[in-house]
Design a protein around this motif. Structure first.
Motif: not given
Ligand SMILES: [Mn+2]
Ligand SMILES: [Mn+2]
Ligand SMILES: [Mn+2]
Ligand SMILES: [Mn+2]
Lengths: 227, 227
Positions: A95-96, A98, A106, A109, A113, A125, B88, B91, B95, B109-110, B113-115, B117-118, B121-122, B125
């Motif tokens: 989906k993203l 990568f 990633i 982490e 959840i 999904f 999130w 999402f 989705k 919680e989400l 998340i440490k990125s 780039e994520l 892209r999210l 998306f």
DNA sequence: AAAATAAGTTAGGTTAGCCTAAAAAACTGT
DNA sequence: ACAGTTTTTTAGGCTAACCTAACTTATTTT
């Protein structure tokens, strides 16, 4: 049946997952303190500390000076984490967009959840995928893990045609190397010649030009004989 | 420009976000120890502890006995977390088809998340959404947060036609109540009559039957006059 | 301006999760 | 079997993030 009353920390989850994966690579012999210390980048003394706490919570079977293994509750937990890890990896790839060498950190982490509903819906999904981007099988919702009988390419040691099903090493460097060789999961690898001295292979990937795989590479490629 | 050297724990992130949101609801007056203690379910003494650590890390401006505010580094961090939280949530709704009263806890919680780039892209998306499922604006990649000028429906106190843009309360119970009233973000609310005694409203949602909103409800509905 | 109350801080204590260094147990080779 | 090596555990310490209870500062009431 067992209901988990105490809740489990992120650190504990990482230990459980490490025990699970070391145990698997040891063919069920369990995990030693040093192996865990290595994998988790902790000192051996810290590992012993944690093993006592995990034993307290009935997640592992622990006897001093013996290697540890997961209790059935611990295994259930481990499989749940592995399932989440691999589903998130699929999400990140499919989906993203990568690359397969970028998804692991990633997912490391995201796997923590805590929402069963989230996992169910993510699974749906993604179309209930059976394998992650590295060819590793994804446990189903019931915790059943199908183990494919792929073996390292080097193991066959004979000319023939194989299907590339997964990797036995997940480092960024190795995955990037495979990408530069033009190799992706599902590709056909034709072994044309085997060098008797260093066991390197002359191969063709799909219909491309022939090239060479060192044994360092071929021992990390999980394949099956092509049908 | 400021590069963050030390890394920030999940707990610290939650404090920073809490300071950000309390400060916003206080119109920039900062956050008090007690407000933080309340929001984070910690005792006041623990809050003071943490404020000292956050001040040490230059994430907040802290003076004893005064209410705290975020430094520019802290605010940048807070906006990043809010951005992740709201993306999130989108999402999860768009989705994975969660309901709007189910997404908050998981996003809680989400968001950690440490990125970078994520997040990028999210965002792509999801089609770079500008609002989350509760009508809250999503900061853009540069950290710019557009503040819509919606006001509580009760604030207008006059007959007219309004657009429902967001909620001023995010509790599960309230969101479920709105669902049971048949109200969704973007709906048209026509105020037909205002009760002089309890300020309850006789309204029509879109073209449905008329019904009543108590002031407890109408004060939590953020709307704008329909154009 | 005191007294009363509320808000905030400090001091001392706990637990999880790490560390180092020393001690103990388990292996290994001859 | 026993000396040497490796592995594991133990003991004692540390920090982050909480707690309670006592104390201090700020605010409100009279
Ligand atoms: Mn992990
Ligand atoms: Mn994988
Ligand atoms: Mn959070
Ligand atoms: Mn929201």
């Amino acid at each position: 049946m067992y209901i988990c009353i105490v809740d489990i920390s992120l650190t504990e989850e990482n230990y459980i997952k490490a025990i699970f994966s070391i145990n698997a690579s040891n063919k069920g012999e369990g995990a030693s303190t040093n192996e865990l210390s290595e994998q988790l980048n902790n000192k051996a003394g810290s590992v012993t500390d944690m093993l006592k706490r995990l034993a307290e919570k009935k997640l592992i079977h622990y006897q001093k000076y013996k290697s540890v293994s997961l209790s059935s509750a611990g295994e259930k937990l481990a499989i749940g984490i592995v399932r989440k890890h691999r589903l998130w990896e699929v999400f990140l790839m499919e989906k993203l967009h990568f690359k397969w060498d970028e998804v692991h950190d990633i997912a490391e982490e995201l796997e923590h959840i805590k929402s069963d509903e989230l996992v169910l819906r993510l699974d749906a999904f993604l179309g209930k995928p059976r394998f992650d981007p590295h060819g590793d099988p994804i446990p189903d919702a019931k915790g059943h893990l199908f183990l494919p009988h792929a073996k390292p390419l080097s193991h066959f040691a004979r000319i023939g045609t194989y299907t590339f099903l997964g990797v036995a090493e997940h480092s960024k460097l190795f995955l990037q190397h495979l990408t530069s060789l033009g190799l992706k999961i599902g590709d056909t690898i034709k072994v044309l010649d085997i060098n008797a001295f260093d066991h390197s292979l002359m191969v063709k990937i799909n219909r491309n030009e022939h090239q060479f795989f060192s044994e360092a590479v071929s021992s990390k490629l999980l394949v099956d004989i092509k049908k």
